[in-house]
Design a protein around this motif. Structure first.
Motif, PDB file in Angstrom:
ATOM      1  N   MET A   1      50.818  44.816  42.049  1.00 32.91           N
ATOM      2  CA  MET A   1      50.129  45.741  42.922  1.00 32.91           C
ATOM      3  C   MET A   1      48.945  46.349  42.180  1.00 32.91           C
ATOM      4  N   ALA A   2      47.831  46.479  42.899  1.00 32.15           N
ATOM      5  CA  ALA A   2      46.625  47.024  42.288  1.00 32.15           C
ATOM      6  C   ALA A   2      46.781  48.520  42.032  1.00 32.15           C
ATOM      7  N   ASN A   3      46.315  48.960  40.872  1.00 33.22           N
ATOM      8  CA  ASN A   3      46.430  50.370  40.502  1.00 33.22           C
ATOM      9  C   ASN A   3      45.088  51.097  40.556  1.00 33.22           C
ATOM     10  N   THR A   4      44.039  50.469  40.044  1.00 30.91           N
ATOM     11  CA  THR A   4      42.746  51.144  39.983  1.00 30.91           C
ATOM     12  C   THR A   4      42.029  51.049  41.322  1.00 30.91           C
ATOM     13  N   VAL A   5      41.068  51.922  41.502  1.00 25.87           N
ATOM     14  CA  VAL A   5      40.286  51.945  42.742  1.00 25.87           C
ATOM     15  C   VAL A   5      39.536  50.631  42.909  1.00 25.87           C
ATOM     16  N   SER A   6      38.951  50.131  41.833  1.00 25.47           N
ATOM     17  CA  SER A   6      38.175  48.893  41.918  1.00 25.47           C
ATOM     18  C   SER A   6      39.079  47.698  42.237  1.00 25.47           C
ATOM     19  N   ALA A   7      40.288  47.701  41.688  1.00 29.31           N
ATOM     20  CA  ALA A   7      41.222  46.598  41.970  1.00 29.31           C
ATOM     21  C   ALA A   7      41.671  46.637  43.424  1.00 29.31           C
ATOM     22  N   LYS A   8      41.862  47.832  43.956  1.00 32.03           N
ATOM     23  CA  LYS A   8      42.249  47.963  45.363  1.00 32.03           C
ATOM     24  C   LYS A   8      41.118  47.484  46.275  1.00 32.03           C
ATOM     25  N   LYS A   9      39.897  47.825  45.901  1.00 35.36           N
ATOM     26  CA  LYS A   9      38.743  47.385  46.686  1.00 35.36           C
ATOM     27  C   LYS A   9      38.624  45.862  46.649  1.00 35.36           C
ATOM     28  N   MET A  10      38.809  45.278  45.478  1.00 39.34           N
ATOM     29  CA  MET A  10      38.730  43.822  45.358  1.00 39.34           C
ATOM     30  C   MET A  10      39.805  43.148  46.215  1.00 39.34           C
ATOM     31  N   THR A  11      40.982  43.741  46.283  1.00 44.36           N
ATOM     32  CA  THR A  11      42.056  43.197  47.114  1.00 44.36           C
ATOM     33  C   THR A  11      41.636  43.184  48.581  1.00 44.36           C
ATOM     34  N   ARG A  12      40.994  44.270  49.024  1.00 42.63           N
ATOM     35  CA  ARG A  12      40.512  44.330  50.416  1.00 42.63           C
ATOM     36  C   ARG A  12      39.434  43.276  50.663  1.00 42.63           C
ATOM     37  N   LYS A  13      38.503  43.153  49.709  1.00 39.76           N
ATOM     38  CA  LYS A  13      37.411  42.186  49.860  1.00 39.76           C
ATOM     39  C   LYS A  13      37.941  40.762  49.914  1.00 39.76           C
ATOM     40  N   ILE A  14      38.898  40.459  49.040  1.00 40.14           N
ATOM     41  CA  ILE A  14      39.476  39.115  48.995  1.00 40.14           C
ATOM     42  C   ILE A  14      40.194  38.797  50.303  1.00 40.14           C
ATOM     43  N   ALA A  15      40.902  39.780  50.849  1.00 40.33           N
ATOM     44  CA  ALA A  15      41.612  39.573  52.113  1.00 40.33           C
ATOM     45  C   ALA A  15      40.633  39.253  53.246  1.00 40.33           C
ATOM     46  N   LYS A  16      39.510  39.983  53.297  1.00 37.98           N
ATOM     47  CA  LYS A  16      38.495  39.721  54.324  1.00 37.98           C
ATOM     48  C   LYS A  16      37.905  38.322  54.156  1.00 37.98           C
ATOM     49  N   ARG A  17      37.553  37.983  52.922  1.00 36.66           N
ATOM     50  CA  ARG A  17      36.937  36.691  52.638  1.00 36.66           C
ATOM     51  C   ARG A  17      37.897  35.543  52.969  1.00 36.66           C
ATOM     52  N   THR A  18      39.178  35.735  52.650  1.00 39.04           N
ATOM     53  CA  THR A  18      40.187  34.717  52.938  1.00 39.04           C
ATOM     54  C   THR A  18      40.288  34.475  54.439  1.00 39.04           C
ATOM     55  N   ALA A  19      40.256  35.547  55.217  1.00 33.41           N
ATOM     56  CA  ALA A  19      40.327  35.419  56.676  1.00 33.41           C
ATOM     57  C   ALA A  19      39.130  34.650  57.220  1.00 33.41           C
ATOM     58  N   VAL A  20      37.947  34.945  56.704  1.00 28.42           N
ATOM     59  CA  VAL A  20      36.737  34.251  57.148  1.00 28.42           C
ATOM     60  C   VAL A  20      36.811  32.771  56.782  1.00 28.42           C
ATOM     61  N   ASN A  21      37.210  32.493  55.546  1.00 27.24           N
ATOM     62  CA  ASN A  21      37.297  31.104  55.095  1.00 27.24           C
ATOM     63  C   ASN A  21      38.340  30.323  55.885  1.00 27.24           C
ATOM     64  N   ARG A  22      39.467  30.971  56.174  1.00 29.50           N
ATOM     65  CA  ARG A  22      40.518  30.304  56.946  1.00 29.50           C
ATOM     66  C   ARG A  22      39.999  29.943  58.336  1.00 29.50           C
ATOM     67  N   SER A  23      39.260  30.855  58.940  1.00 31.27           N
ATOM     68  CA  SER A  23      38.701  30.620  60.264  1.00 31.27           C
ATOM     69  C   SER A  23      37.707  29.460  60.246  1.00 31.27           C
ATOM     70  N   ARG A  24      36.832  29.449  59.244  1.00 35.75           N
ATOM     71  CA  ARG A  24      35.839  28.373  59.137  1.00 35.75           C
ATOM     72  C   ARG A  24      36.503  27.022  58.883  1.00 35.75           C
ATOM     73  N   ARG A  25      37.520  27.001  58.032  1.00 37.17           N
ATOM     74  CA  ARG A  25      38.226  25.751  57.725  1.00 37.17           C
ATOM     75  C   ARG A  25      38.933  25.230  58.972  1.00 37.17           C
ATOM     76  N   SER A  26      39.538  26.123  59.733  1.00 41.45           N
ATOM     77  CA  SER A  26      40.229  25.751  60.955  1.00 41.45           C
ATOM     78  C   SER A  26      39.243  25.172  61.977  1.00 41.45           C
ATOM     79  N   ARG A  27      38.086  25.821  62.102  1.00 40.33           N
ATOM     80  CA  ARG A  27      37.057  25.351  63.029  1.00 40.33           C
ATOM     81  C   ARG A  27      36.588  23.952  62.641  1.00 40.33           C
TER      82      ARG A  27
END
Length: 88
Positions: free
Chosen positions: A1-27
């Motif tokens: 689990m992320a502890n620092t503020v920057s690590a938490k932000k990176m987790t959010r960014k990665i989740a968004k990017r993963t969703a976009v990539n999954r959508s594009r790959r599916s398309r």
């Protein structure tokens, strides 16, 4: 689990990017499946139309980093060859 503020932000960014990539790959896969179905049905005109729709989608996926540029080119080339053999 992320502890620092920057690590938490990176987790959010990665989740968004993963969703976009999954959508594009599916398309991209959907367009490829339509071409495969048209080829298996034996209808060359339908297959050509499906490939014309799928090619820009594949190249866009390559441009966005979903697949490698050479992979996209290889897939388009092989599909075009299979469609070409339908007439023979």
């Amino acid at each position: 689990m992320a502890n620092t503020v920057s690590a938490k932000k990176m987790t959010r960014k990665i989740a968004k990017r993963t969703a976009v990539n999954r959508s594009r790959r599916s398309r991209m896969r959907t367009f490829l499946r339509k071409v495969e179905e048209a080829i298996s049905s034996g209808n060359q005109t339908e297959a050509v139309a499906a490939l014309r729709a799928a090619e820009p989608e594949l190249m866009r996926a390559a441009q966005k980093g979903i697949v490698h540029k050479n992979t996209a080119s290889r897939k388009v080339s092989r599909l075009a060859l299979r469609i070409k053999t339908l007439s023979a």
